[in-house]
Design a protein around this motif. Structure first.
Motif, PDB file in Angstrom:
ATOM      1  N   LYS A  58       5.569   0.294 -68.268  1.00  0.00           N
ATOM      2  CA  LYS A  58       4.175  -0.152 -68.179  1.00  0.00           C
ATOM      3  C   LYS A  58       3.484   0.769 -67.191  1.00  0.00           C
ATOM      4  O   LYS A  58       4.107   1.327 -66.287  1.00  0.00           O
ATOM      5  N   GLY A  59       2.188   0.954 -67.397  1.00  0.00           N
ATOM      6  CA  GLY A  59       1.494   1.862 -66.500  1.00  0.00           C
ATOM      7  C   GLY A  59      -0.002   1.892 -66.709  1.00  0.00           C
ATOM      8  O   GLY A  59      -0.563   1.139 -67.510  1.00  0.00           O
ATOM      9  N   THR A  60      -0.616   2.787 -65.951  1.00  0.00           N
ATOM     10  CA  THR A  60      -2.057   2.985 -65.997  1.00  0.00           C
ATOM     11  C   THR A  60      -2.335   4.476 -66.025  1.00  0.00           C
ATOM     12  O   THR A  60      -1.683   5.252 -65.332  1.00  0.00           O
ATOM     13  N   VAL A  61      -3.315   4.857 -66.822  1.00  0.00           N
ATOM     14  CA  VAL A  61      -3.830   6.219 -66.832  1.00  0.00           C
ATOM     15  C   VAL A  61      -5.264   6.133 -66.335  1.00  0.00           C
ATOM     16  O   VAL A  61      -6.063   5.359 -66.871  1.00  0.00           O
ATOM     17  N   ALA A  62      -5.574   6.907 -65.311  1.00  0.00           N
ATOM     18  CA  ALA A  62      -6.942   6.952 -64.796  1.00  0.00           C
ATOM     19  C   ALA A  62      -7.491   8.351 -65.015  1.00  0.00           C
ATOM     20  O   ALA A  62      -6.830   9.339 -64.695  1.00  0.00           O
ATOM     21  N   ILE A  63      -8.683   8.428 -65.571  1.00  0.00           N
ATOM     22  CA  ILE A  63      -9.412   9.691 -65.661  1.00  0.00           C
ATOM     23  C   ILE A  63     -10.515   9.580 -64.620  1.00  0.00           C
ATOM     24  O   ILE A  63     -11.366   8.696 -64.705  1.00  0.00           O
ATOM     25  N   MET A  64     -10.451  10.449 -63.612  1.00  0.00           N
ATOM     26  CA  MET A  64     -11.378  10.386 -62.491  1.00  0.00           C
ATOM     27  C   MET A  64     -12.115  11.721 -62.390  1.00  0.00           C
ATOM     28  O   MET A  64     -11.519  12.770 -62.633  1.00  0.00           O
ATOM     29  N   VAL A  65     -13.400  11.671 -62.041  1.00  0.00           N
ATOM     30  CA  VAL A  65     -14.198  12.890 -61.957  1.00  0.00           C
ATOM     31  C   VAL A  65     -15.020  12.917 -60.674  1.00  0.00           C
ATOM     32  O   VAL A  65     -15.408  11.881 -60.148  1.00  0.00           O
ATOM     33  N   ASP A  66     -15.271  14.147 -60.203  1.00  0.00           N
ATOM     34  CA  ASP A  66     -16.192  14.322 -59.083  1.00  0.00           C
ATOM     35  C   ASP A  66     -17.613  14.430 -59.637  1.00  0.00           C
ATOM     36  O   ASP A  66     -17.823  14.326 -60.852  1.00  0.00           O
ATOM     37  N   ASP A  67     -18.605  14.623 -58.763  1.00  0.00           N
ATOM     38  CA  ASP A  67     -20.003  14.696 -59.210  1.00  0.00           C
ATOM     39  C   ASP A  67     -20.217  15.778 -60.261  1.00  0.00           C
ATOM     40  O   ASP A  67     -20.812  15.526 -61.309  1.00  0.00           O
ATOM     41  N   ASP A  68     -19.748  16.988 -59.965  1.00  0.00           N
ATOM     42  CA  ASP A  68     -19.952  18.092 -60.908  1.00  0.00           C
ATOM     43  C   ASP A  68     -19.233  17.838 -62.224  1.00  0.00           C
ATOM     44  O   ASP A  68     -19.758  18.138 -63.299  1.00  0.00           O
ATOM     45  N   GLY A  69     -18.028  17.282 -62.146  1.00  0.00           N
ATOM     46  CA  GLY A  69     -17.280  16.967 -63.357  1.00  0.00           C
ATOM     47  C   GLY A  69     -17.977  15.918 -64.197  1.00  0.00           C
ATOM     48  O   GLY A  69     -18.037  16.019 -65.419  1.00  0.00           O
ATOM     49  N   PHE A  70     -18.537  14.898 -63.534  1.00  0.00           N
ATOM     50  CA  PHE A  70     -19.267  13.852 -64.248  1.00  0.00           C
ATOM     51  C   PHE A  70     -20.480  14.443 -64.952  1.00  0.00           C
ATOM     52  O   PHE A  70     -20.719  14.171 -66.125  1.00  0.00           O
ATOM     53  N   LYS A 151     -17.491  24.284 -62.351  1.00  0.00           N
ATOM     54  CA  LYS A 151     -16.958  23.901 -61.037  1.00  0.00           C
ATOM     55  C   LYS A 151     -16.620  22.428 -60.863  1.00  0.00           C
ATOM     56  O   LYS A 151     -16.259  21.995 -59.783  1.00  0.00           O
ATOM     57  N   GLY A 152     -16.713  21.645 -61.894  1.00  0.00           N
ATOM     58  CA  GLY A 152     -16.337  20.246 -61.787  1.00  0.00           C
ATOM     59  C   GLY A 152     -14.828  20.069 -61.841  1.00  0.00           C
ATOM     60  O   GLY A 152     -14.095  20.932 -62.305  1.00  0.00           O
ATOM     61  N   THR A 153     -14.369  18.910 -61.338  1.00  0.00           N
ATOM     62  CA  THR A 153     -12.947  18.576 -61.381  1.00  0.00           C
ATOM     63  C   THR A 153     -12.764  17.228 -62.058  1.00  0.00           C
ATOM     64  O   THR A 153     -13.498  16.279 -61.798  1.00  0.00           O
ATOM     65  N   LEU A 154     -11.786  17.166 -62.916  1.00  0.00           N
ATOM     66  CA  LEU A 154     -11.394  15.961 -63.618  1.00  0.00           C
ATOM     67  C   LEU A 154      -9.923  15.747 -63.298  1.00  0.00           C
ATOM     68  O   LEU A 154      -9.129  16.683 -63.398  1.00  0.00           O
ATOM     69  N   TYR A 155      -9.587  14.555 -62.863  1.00  0.00           N
ATOM     70  CA  TYR A 155      -8.202  14.237 -62.526  1.00  0.00           C
ATOM     71  C   TYR A 155      -7.652  13.246 -63.539  1.00  0.00           C
ATOM     72  O   TYR A 155      -8.333  12.308 -63.925  1.00  0.00           O
ATOM     73  N   MET A 156      -6.394  13.439 -63.908  1.00  0.00           N
ATOM     74  CA  MET A 156      -5.687  12.433 -64.672  1.00  0.00           C
ATOM     75  C   MET A 156      -4.580  11.927 -63.758  1.00  0.00           C
ATOM     76  O   MET A 156      -3.731  12.697 -63.317  1.00  0.00           O
ATOM     77  N   VAL A 157      -4.636  10.630 -63.463  1.00  0.00           N
ATOM     78  CA  VAL A 157      -3.647  10.013 -62.587  1.00  0.00           C
ATOM     79  C   VAL A 157      -2.854   9.016 -63.422  1.00  0.00           C
ATOM     80  O   VAL A 157      -3.437   8.141 -64.064  1.00  0.00           O
ATOM     81  N   LEU A 158      -1.543   9.167 -63.418  1.00  0.00           N
ATOM     82  CA  LEU A 158      -0.677   8.246 -64.140  1.00  0.00           C
ATOM     83  C   LEU A 158       0.191   7.494 -63.147  1.00  0.00           C
ATOM     84  O   LEU A 158       0.726   8.097 -62.201  1.00  0.00           O
ATOM     85  N   ALA A 159       0.312   6.204 -63.334  1.00  0.00           N
ATOM     86  CA  ALA A 159       1.221   5.364 -62.565  1.00  0.00           C
ATOM     87  C   ALA A 159       2.067   4.605 -63.562  1.00  0.00           C
ATOM     88  O   ALA A 159       1.537   3.952 -64.455  1.00  0.00           O
ATOM     89  N   MET A 160       3.396   4.726 -63.430  1.00  0.00           N
ATOM     90  CA  MET A 160       4.305   4.093 -64.389  1.00  0.00           C
ATOM     91  C   MET A 160       5.472   3.446 -63.684  1.00  0.00           C
ATOM     92  O   MET A 160       5.960   3.948 -62.688  1.00  0.00           O
ATOM     93  N   SER A 161       5.899   2.321 -64.240  1.00  0.00           N
ATOM     94  CA  SER A 161       7.121   1.680 -63.738  1.00  0.00           C
ATOM     95  C   SER A 161       7.892   1.082 -64.903  1.00  0.00           C
ATOM     96  O   SER A 161       7.376   0.927 -65.978  1.00  0.00           O
TER      97      SER A 161
END
Length: 161
Positions: A58-70, A151-161
């Motif tokens: 089970k887990g979560t995927v987060a797509i997170m962006v900074d101002d420029d990325g948004f 110059k924007g940044t997009l992050y993909m954060v995965l948390a799984m257990s």
């Protein structure tokens, strides 16, 4: 957690995100030197979270962006028709749609995982938004930082257990 399964899930979601971004005209490049096995999302202002479960993970995927990325994401996904404004429901829907499309494509890529199920995206916005990792030993976190062309940044954060 089985390292092969972990790698398969990370690659499935990351590959889907890159594919969807490129289909929308976004130039996206993985910053391989900044990949971490922790959570590192400095400057994030908006996020879309998608939960997933299988019979073993089970887990979560987060797509997170900074101002420029948004700004770049909203402009590309709307063809310039939507003004990128954090917190605006219409602008935020572009991030939600990216999460929908990427998780749907990941679902197809990972369809052989027994019992795979996804949640609809939940959208978050705010100053200094960050993800706080679980300290449970059974939970693994992983951050993939992607650079966008303007110059924007997009992050993909995965948390799984």
């Amino acid at each position: 957690m089985d390292p092969k399964l972990f790698t398969k899930i990370v690659n499935g979601f990351a590959g889907a995100l890159v594919s969807v971004c490129k289909s929308m005209g976004l130039e996206i490049t993985l910053d391989k030197e900044a990949i971490t096995s922790d959570v590192n999302v400095g400057g994030s202002r908006a996020a879309a979270l998608v939960g997933f479960v299988t019979t073993t993970v089970k887990g979560t995927v987060a797509i997170m962006v900074d101002d420029d990325g948004f700004n770049e994401l909203v402009t590309a996904m709307s063809g310039g028709a939507i003004t990128p404004k954090l917190g605006d429901p219409l602008a935020m829907s572009a991030l939600g749609e990216l999460a929908n499309m990427a998780s749907g494509q990941a679902f197809i890529k990972l369809s052989e995982l027994e019992g795979l199920n996804l949640t609809p995206p939940q959208l978050l916005v705010g100053e200094h938004i960050r993800s706080i990792p679980s300290k449970e030993k059974s939970t693994q976190n992983f951050t993939l930082p992607f650079r966008l062309s303007k110059k924007g940044t997009l992050y993909m954060v995965l948390a799984m257990s």
